[in-house]
Structures are given as C-alpha cells and as structure tokens.
Design an enzyme around this catalytic site. Structure first.
Site, PDB file in Angstrom:
ATOM      1  N   HIS A   9       0.824  -1.211   0.000  1.00 38.90           N
ATOM      2  CA  HIS A   9       0.000   0.000   0.000  1.00 38.90           C
ATOM      3  C   HIS A   9       0.862   1.266   0.000  1.00 38.90           C
ATOM      4  O   HIS A   9       0.468   2.300   0.535  1.00 38.90           O
ATOM      5  CB  HIS A   9      -0.976   0.005   1.186  1.00 38.90           C
ATOM      6  CG  HIS A   9      -2.041  -1.055   1.038  1.00 38.90           C
ATOM      7  ND1 HIS A   9      -3.156  -0.884   0.264  1.00 38.90           N
ATOM      8  CD2 HIS A   9      -2.116  -2.313   1.541  1.00 38.90           C
ATOM      9  CE1 HIS A   9      -3.896  -1.987   0.311  1.00 38.90           C
ATOM     10  NE2 HIS A   9      -3.285  -2.879   1.066  1.00 38.90           N
ATOM     11  N   THR A  10       2.033   1.144  -0.573  1.00 42.23           N
ATOM     12  CA  THR A  10       2.913   2.306  -0.721  1.00 42.23           C
ATOM     13  C   THR A  10       2.905   2.821  -2.159  1.00 42.23           C
ATOM     14  O   THR A  10       3.197   3.988  -2.385  1.00 42.23           O
ATOM     15  CB  THR A  10       4.364   1.926  -0.360  1.00 42.23           C
ATOM     16  OG1 THR A  10       4.663   0.681  -1.002  1.00 42.23           O
ATOM     17  CG2 THR A  10       4.534   1.767   1.139  1.00 42.23           C
ATOM     18  N   LEU A  55      -2.528 -12.818  -6.151  1.00 37.97           N
ATOM     19  CA  LEU A  55      -1.243 -13.050  -6.830  1.00 37.97           C
ATOM     20  C   LEU A  55      -1.207 -12.322  -8.178  1.00 37.97           C
ATOM     21  O   LEU A  55      -0.382 -12.597  -9.028  1.00 37.97           O
ATOM     22  CB  LEU A  55      -0.998 -14.554  -7.015  1.00 37.97           C
ATOM     23  CG  LEU A  55      -0.856 -15.326  -5.698  1.00 37.97           C
ATOM     24  CD1 LEU A  55      -0.803 -16.826  -5.943  1.00 37.97           C
ATOM     25  CD2 LEU A  55       0.398 -14.882  -4.933  1.00 37.97           C
ATOM     26  N   SER A  56      -2.140 -11.404  -8.350  1.00 35.63           N
ATOM     27  CA  SER A  56      -2.164 -10.526  -9.522  1.00 35.63           C
ATOM     28  C   SER A  56      -2.392 -11.233 -10.848  1.00 35.63           C
ATOM     29  O   SER A  56      -1.696 -10.998 -11.828  1.00 35.63           O
ATOM     30  CB  SER A  56      -0.868  -9.702  -9.616  1.00 35.63           C
ATOM     31  OG  SER A  56      -0.949  -8.646  -8.741  1.00 35.63           O
ATOM     32  N   SER A  57      -3.406 -12.087 -10.858  1.00 33.44           N
ATOM     33  CA  SER A  57      -3.806 -12.661 -12.141  1.00 33.44           C
ATOM     34  C   SER A  57      -4.246 -11.532 -13.083  1.00 33.44           C
ATOM     35  O   SER A  57      -4.064 -11.631 -14.293  1.00 33.44           O
ATOM     36  CB  SER A  57      -4.933 -13.668 -11.946  1.00 33.44           C
ATOM     37  OG  SER A  57      -5.995 -13.078 -11.226  1.00 33.44           O
ATOM     38  N   ASP A  61       1.862  -3.975  -9.520  1.00 28.25           N
ATOM     39  CA  ASP A  61       1.649  -5.304 -10.096  1.00 28.25           C
ATOM     40  C   ASP A  61       2.058  -5.339 -11.569  1.00 28.25           C
ATOM     41  O   ASP A  61       2.694  -6.284 -12.035  1.00 28.25           O
ATOM     42  CB  ASP A  61       0.186  -5.719  -9.948  1.00 28.25           C
ATOM     43  CG  ASP A  61      -0.279  -5.656  -8.504  1.00 28.25           C
ATOM     44  OD1 ASP A  61       0.583  -5.646  -7.601  1.00 28.25           O
ATOM     45  OD2 ASP A  61      -1.496  -5.592  -8.272  1.00 28.25           O
TER      46      ASP A  61
HETATM   47  C1  GLA Z   1      -2.904  -4.422  -4.983  1.00 23.31           C
HETATM   48  C2  GLA Z   1      -2.739  -3.285  -5.986  1.00 23.31           C
HETATM   49  C3  GLA Z   1      -1.316  -2.739  -5.938  1.00 23.31           C
HETATM   50  C4  GLA Z   1      -0.884  -2.400  -4.513  1.00 23.31           C
HETATM   51  C5  GLA Z   1      -1.215  -3.549  -3.560  1.00 23.31           C
HETATM   52  C6  GLA Z   1      -0.970  -3.190  -2.126  1.00 23.31           C
HETATM   53  O1  GLA Z   1      -2.118  -5.502  -5.359  1.00 23.31           O
HETATM   54  O2  GLA Z   1      -3.034  -3.736  -7.285  1.00 23.31           O
HETATM   55  O3  GLA Z   1      -1.194  -1.620  -6.786  1.00 23.31           O
HETATM   56  O4  GLA Z   1      -1.474  -1.217  -4.095  1.00 23.31           O
HETATM   57  O5  GLA Z   1      -2.558  -3.983  -3.686  1.00 23.31           O
HETATM   58  O6  GLA Z   1       0.384  -2.983  -1.905  1.00 23.31           O
END
Ligand code: GLA
Length: 371
Positions: free
Chosen positions: A36-37, A117-119, A164
């Site tokens: 969350h940065t 996991l950012s699919s 991501d």
């Molecule tokens: C999700 C968002 C990212 C990031 C994270 C928290 O994965 O897609 O951009 O903000 O949360 O770090």
C-alpha cells in the site's frame, strides 16, 4: 514454449482455426515488502512468480476466448468479466494514441484467480506485450506498465497502483524489483534464496476478494486526505514528525505508509549483505503495521504469520492488498513441511477454509514466446 503458452496457442487453433500470429505470457507476482505504498508515490519490492497467463493473438474478428473458463466474449463492451482486462488494455492503448485493428485472442493460465497473486496484472501485461508486438508499436515496458495500470484504473475501475503491472513486465528471474513508484525507476535486486537455504512459502487463505468490492479504494482515499491535511502531494513526502499533525484513521494509515517505505529501503540494504534474519524482522514488522495501522489483515492471514513464526520462519507477512488472499513466509528449506503442516492444522482448528500452499522462486517477467 512454456506449458501455458502452448495451451493458449492450442486453444486459439481449436477456437479460431489456423495458427496464432504470436503468443505472449505475463506472470503473477508476490510482493516481498512495501504494501500500500505504490499509490502513495513510495517504494515496493515485488518479484514475479512462475505462474503465468498466456495469450495467443491473430488478426480479424472472433472475440476473446478463455480456455480456463471455456467461454468466448465479444471484444467490445465492458461486462464485468475477465475479458474487461484485455479489453481495457486495448482501450488504454487507443487512448494513448495507438491504433488497434481487429484482433482475436485466446487465453490460458495457471495463476490462481482472485487470491492476490495478480492474475489481473498477468492477463493485462500478456495482452499489452502481445498487442505491442503484433501492431509494431514498440512502446517500451515501463510505458506498457503504465498503460496496463490505466486499463485497471479507468476501464476496470479499481484504483490500484502501478506495482503489479511493473512487477509483471520488468521483473527478472532470480531477482526482486525495487520500484520507486514516483520516479518509476526500477532496479533489479538479486535474490538467491536457495543459496541461503531458504524457501519462499506462499499460503493462499482461499478467502477470495476482488479489489473492487473491498476497502482498497477507501484506503487510498484516506491516504490522499492525509496528504492534503499535511499540505503535501503524496504520503511519500511525509516524515515521522509530520504524523503528530494527523489523527484517527488518517494518522494510522499514514504511519503505516511512512514506516513501510523506510522498511523497503532497509530491506534492500540488508539483502545486499544477505542478511535474511534482518530481512525477516522487517517482514514481521510490515505485517504488524498492515494489521494494526492499515487494518487490511484477516484472522487467516494472522494465523499463518504467527504459525510460520512458531515453526522456524525468519519472516512472514500478508502480501498484496490484504482483505484475504495470500501471505508469504521465508522458511529454512528443511522446515517448510513442518511450517505448512502446522499452519494447515491451525486453520482446521479454527474452521477456516483449507489453505493452499505454494513455493515460488523469483521468475521472469512478461515475454513473447518463441518456437
Ligand atoms: C494491490 C494493488 C497494488 C498495490 C497492492 C498493495 O495488489 O493492485 O497496486 O497497491 O494492492 O500494496
């Protein structure tokens, strides 16, 4: 070609006939530290994982086909399905002045869906790299990452940061990626866990949440309010002493961001010396801050972190947005079974969903497939 890439190519042929013109794939990611940065102009340290989504592309109408869902969607209208990600990428490219002609595409992947996991980044970056090559735009990876973020922000409607998409496009095998989310400068940070006798254990708590329906956008708005209260552009610029001028939620959220940015920079330093004990302590501190100040942890994530700690982990923390999804732990290789078994028992005792465990090594970013 990788297995997922072969699967996408085969799906293309079965669905549309003929061979695709090209195949590309993008990986999911975990974030080692720096949560969350990104949307506060700060620092993150993700690495790509060896789970990918592949796309096979060819000219002409035909729609978007997912082998995993076995369904075809029109290229056109937004419909709140998986197809909004590739549609959004084409949309963002057109908005950026790149002319997209009709194309058809087949997708296949093995990134667990909806588990943090950012699919979504994987399908976006695979699509972006494929369209970039297919139409000969030569956009460059950093700009592609920003276009993918625009797709997610302005088309899909999640106010995510750039982490991501950056991780998925710019990570290298065997390394993490330090990203300065303000300057968008990215630096590879070598990460040879095996040489240190360590494994990166990932626990998928199976508590699924799409970011669109969580407090993600709300957290972001509070950060922006806190920055306005302090008279600064982004919380990246806040210092410890500024925190005295904040109260309630703004204080807690900002305290997390300020301390987390410092932890990322410290983590990169200790990694240079291979000091995984200190790296692990930073991970635990990150988790505590996400739990207590940012308030995005869950009982499942906390249980994993605590259990891993009791069973030899050097460090552990939730990874990604929180609100469910995944946590990671840095565990001596000889103790991974012990740690995951203990965690499985702790979940069962509390009647949580049965978790899934993975072990990942830092993998390569998005690529065009060859051969
Ligand atoms: C999700 C968002 C990212 C990031 C994270 C928290 O994965 O897609 O951009 O903000 O949360 O770090």
């Amino acid at each position: 070609m990788r297995e997922t890439e072969q699967k996408a190519a085969k799906a293309y042929t079965e669905k549309f006939g003929g061979d695709p013109d090209l195949v590309a794939s993008g990986p999911g990611r975990i974030n080692l530290i720096g949560e969350h940065t990104d949307y506060n102009g700060g620092f993150v340290l993700p690495c790509a994982i060896d789970r990918r989504i592949a796309v096979a592309v060819g000219k002409g109408e035909g729609g978007l086909y997912s082998a995993d869902f076995d369904e075809t969607r029109e290229a056109g209208e937004k419909d709140d399905s998986w197809a909004d990600y590739p549609r959004g990428v084409a949309w963002a490219m057109e908005h950026g002045g790149y002319e997209i002609e009709a194309f058809k595409a087949a997708f296949a992947g093995d990134v667990p869906l909806g588990s943090g996991l950012s699919s979504s980044a994987a399908i976006e970056t695979a699509t972006a790299l494929a369209l970039d090559a297919f139409f000969g735009f030569d956009i460059g990876r950093k700009d592609l990452a920003v276009l993918c973020q625009r797709a997610e922000n302005d088309y899909v409607g999640v106010a995510s940061g750039v982490m991501d998409q950056y991780a998925s496009l710019l990570c290298k095998a065997g390394a993490a990626l330090l990203v300065d989310c303000r300057s968008l400068e990215a630096t590879s940070v070598p990460l040879d866990l095996a040489a240190a006798g360590l494994a990166l254990v990932v626990c998928d708590t199976r508590v699924e949440r799409g970011l669109a329906d969580t407090g993600y956008n709300d957290r972001r708005a509070t950060c922006e309010r806190a920055a306005r209260t302090l008279g600064i552009e982004e919380l990246r610029d806040a210092r410890d002493e500024d925190l005295d001028r904040l109260s309630a939620q703004e204080l807690k959220r900002a305290r997390h961001v300020v301390s987390e940015n410092a932890r990322v920079l410290a983590a990169v330093e200790v990694l240079k010396n291979g000091d995984f004990d200190e790296f692990g302590r930073l991970m635990y501190a990150s988790h505590a801050s996400l739990r207590d100040d940012y308030e995005v942890s869950t009982p499942e994530l906390d249980t994993f972190v605590e259990t891993a700690k009791e069973h030899g982990a050097k460090g552990a923390r939730l990874t990604g947005a929180g609100f469910g999804g995944c946590a990671i732990a840095l565990v001596p290789q000889a103790q991974t079974d012990e740690a995951t078994e203990a965690c499985g028992r702790a979940f069962a005792e509390q009647d949580f969903e049965e978790p899934a465990f993975y072990e990942f090594v830092p993998a390569a970013g998005a690529e065009l497939a060859s051969g």
